[in-house]
Design an enzyme around this catalytic site. Structure first.
Site, PDB file in Angstrom:
ATOM      1  N   MET A  56      24.101 -30.305  25.925  1.00 18.14           N
ATOM      2  CA  MET A  56      23.046 -31.056  26.605  1.00 18.14           C
ATOM      3  C   MET A  56      23.545 -31.744  27.875  1.00 18.14           C
ATOM      4  SD  MET A  56      20.689 -29.996  24.973  1.00 18.14           S
ATOM      5  CE  MET A  56      19.368 -30.121  23.800  1.00 18.14           C
ATOM      6  N   ASN A  63      23.016 -19.556  28.911  1.00 19.72           N
ATOM      7  CA  ASN A  63      22.470 -20.654  28.102  1.00 19.72           C
ATOM      8  C   ASN A  63      21.295 -20.147  27.274  1.00 19.72           C
ATOM      9  OD1 ASN A  63      21.964 -23.416  27.270  1.00 19.72           O
ATOM     10  ND2 ASN A  63      20.251 -23.453  28.720  1.00 19.72           N
ATOM     11  N   HIS A  73      17.684 -21.499  25.497  1.00 25.61           N
ATOM     12  CA  HIS A  73      16.744 -22.622  25.572  1.00 25.61           C
ATOM     13  C   HIS A  73      15.516 -22.292  24.723  1.00 25.61           C
ATOM     14  CE1 HIS A  73      14.925 -26.193  27.240  1.00 25.61           C
ATOM     15  NE2 HIS A  73      13.829 -25.501  27.451  1.00 25.61           N
ATOM     16  N   LYS A 100      32.555 -36.815  36.893  1.00 23.91           N
ATOM     17  CA  LYS A 100      32.097 -35.538  36.331  1.00 23.91           C
ATOM     18  C   LYS A 100      32.984 -34.392  36.822  1.00 23.91           C
ATOM     19  CE  LYS A 100      27.922 -32.834  35.644  1.00 23.91           C
ATOM     20  NZ  LYS A 100      26.494 -32.892  35.433  1.00 23.91           N
ATOM     21  N   GLY A 103      25.165 -27.054  15.954  1.00 21.72           N
ATOM     22  CA  GLY A 103      25.979 -25.853  16.093  1.00 21.72           C
ATOM     23  C   GLY A 103      25.535 -24.655  15.273  1.00 21.72           C
ATOM     24  N   SER A 104      24.235 -24.569  14.965  1.00 20.81           N
ATOM     25  CA  SER A 104      23.809 -23.383  14.209  1.00 20.81           C
ATOM     26  C   SER A 104      23.936 -22.120  15.069  1.00 20.81           C
ATOM     27  CB  SER A 104      22.380 -23.549  13.677  1.00 20.81           C
ATOM     28  OG  SER A 104      21.443 -23.526  14.712  1.00 20.81           O
TER      29      SER A 104
HETATM   30  C1  GAR Z   1      18.902 -24.785  20.244  1.00 21.52           C
HETATM   31  O1  GAR Z   1      17.592 -24.694  19.750  1.00 21.52           O
HETATM   32  C2  GAR Z   1      18.937 -24.510  21.740  1.00 21.52           C
HETATM   33  O2  GAR Z   1      17.948 -23.601  22.140  1.00 21.52           O
HETATM   34  C3  GAR Z   1      18.698 -25.887  22.307  1.00 21.52           C
HETATM   35  O3  GAR Z   1      19.432 -26.741  21.486  1.00 21.52           O
HETATM   36  C4  GAR Z   1      19.418 -26.230  20.153  1.00 21.52           C
HETATM   37  C5  GAR Z   1      20.818 -26.305  19.585  1.00 21.52           C
HETATM   38  O4  GAR Z   1      20.796 -26.031  18.212  1.00 21.52           O
HETATM   39  N1  GAR Z   1      19.113 -25.959  23.678  1.00 21.52           N
HETATM   40  C6  GAR Z   1      18.476 -26.653  24.620  1.00 21.52           C
HETATM   41  O5  GAR Z   1      17.510 -27.348  24.394  1.00 21.52           O
HETATM   42  C7  GAR Z   1      19.072 -26.527  26.006  1.00 21.52           C
HETATM   43  N2  GAR Z   1      18.254 -27.153  26.984  1.00 21.52           N
HETATM   44  P1  GAR Z   1      22.130 -25.774  17.416  1.00 21.52           P
HETATM   45  O6  GAR Z   1      23.071 -26.936  17.735  1.00 21.52           O
HETATM   46  O7  GAR Z   1      21.731 -25.758  15.968  1.00 21.52           O
HETATM   47  O8  GAR Z   1      22.696 -24.455  17.888  1.00 21.52           O
END
Ligand code: GAR
Length: 191
Positions: free
Chosen positions: A93, A110, A112, A68, A15-16
């Site tokens: 995810m 989103n 990525h 779902k 969750g950063s």
């Molecule tokens: C982030 O780097 C985001 O880009 C990635 O998950 C991480 C979550 O980090 N998302 C994906 O890979 C989506 N396909 P966080 O929990 O520290 O925000």
């Protein structure tokens, strides 16, 4: 005075990015409030972060729903109840299906950690490094029913030729934490 927009963040892990978006709202940099967190892993760190910021949370165990569609109906009802204007996926995810997209399509974005359409899906950064990529990046895009598909809104390239994955993740997160709030500001202004 115009009414402040209401954001939902969906996350599954640390969750950063959630924190970066909430902090930007609290500091008045994003003219909106994060009103809800939706999380499919009740034990995730992001749930604690939301509690610290007083953000209402819907945390659930997906397999406890009969289907779902039932799960996404519950999520969409929760978004309706909380009058959400924009949904920001931040490390959520899961692929969304038509149940949620038919009700919130065009209002879900989103982030990525790659220059899409390269390296869609899980472990994008690790796979890019294994591939020998020299320019990494971050993409923010509208969400459709495909994995990390949907029209691109913003992208930033991150040149990196080292081999330290932790250092690379640090660079990527730093870009994400700046680009996601800035893109939300831009989208809200366009609406
Ligand atoms: C982030 O780097 C985001 O880009 C990635 O998950 C991480 C979550 O980090 N998302 C994906 O890979 C989506 N396909 P966080 O929990 O520290 O925000």
């Amino acid at each position: 005075m115009t009414k402040k927009k209401r954001l939902a963040v969906f996350a599954s892990g640390t969750g950063s990015n959630f924190e970066a978006i909430v902090n930007a709202c609290e500091a008045g940099k994003i003219p909106a409030d994060v009103v809800v967190l939706v999380c499919d892993k009740p034990g995730a760190l992001v749930v604690e972060r939301a509690a610290r910021h007083g953000v209402k949370t819907l945390a659930f165990v997906p397999k406890l729903f009969p289907s779902k569609a039932d799960m996404e109906t519950a999520i969409a009802d929760f978004l309706d109840e909380n009058e959400v204007d924009l949904v920001c996926l931040a490390g959520y995810m899961r692929i969304l299906s038509s149940t949620l997209l038919s009700r919130y399509g065009g209002r879900i974005i989103n982030i990525h950690p790659s220059l899409l359409p390269a390296f869609q899906g899980a472990r994008a950064v690790e796979r890019a490094m294994e591939y020998g990529v020299k320019v990494f990046g971050v993409t923010i895009h509208y969400v459709d029913e495909t994995v990390d598909g949907g029209r691109i809104i913003a992208q930033r390239a991150i040149p990196y030729e080292g081999e330290d994955i932790d250092e690379l993740f640090g660079l990527i997160h730093a870009v994400e934490h700046e680009l996601y709030p800035a893109t939300i500001v831009r989208l809200l202004a366009e609406r």
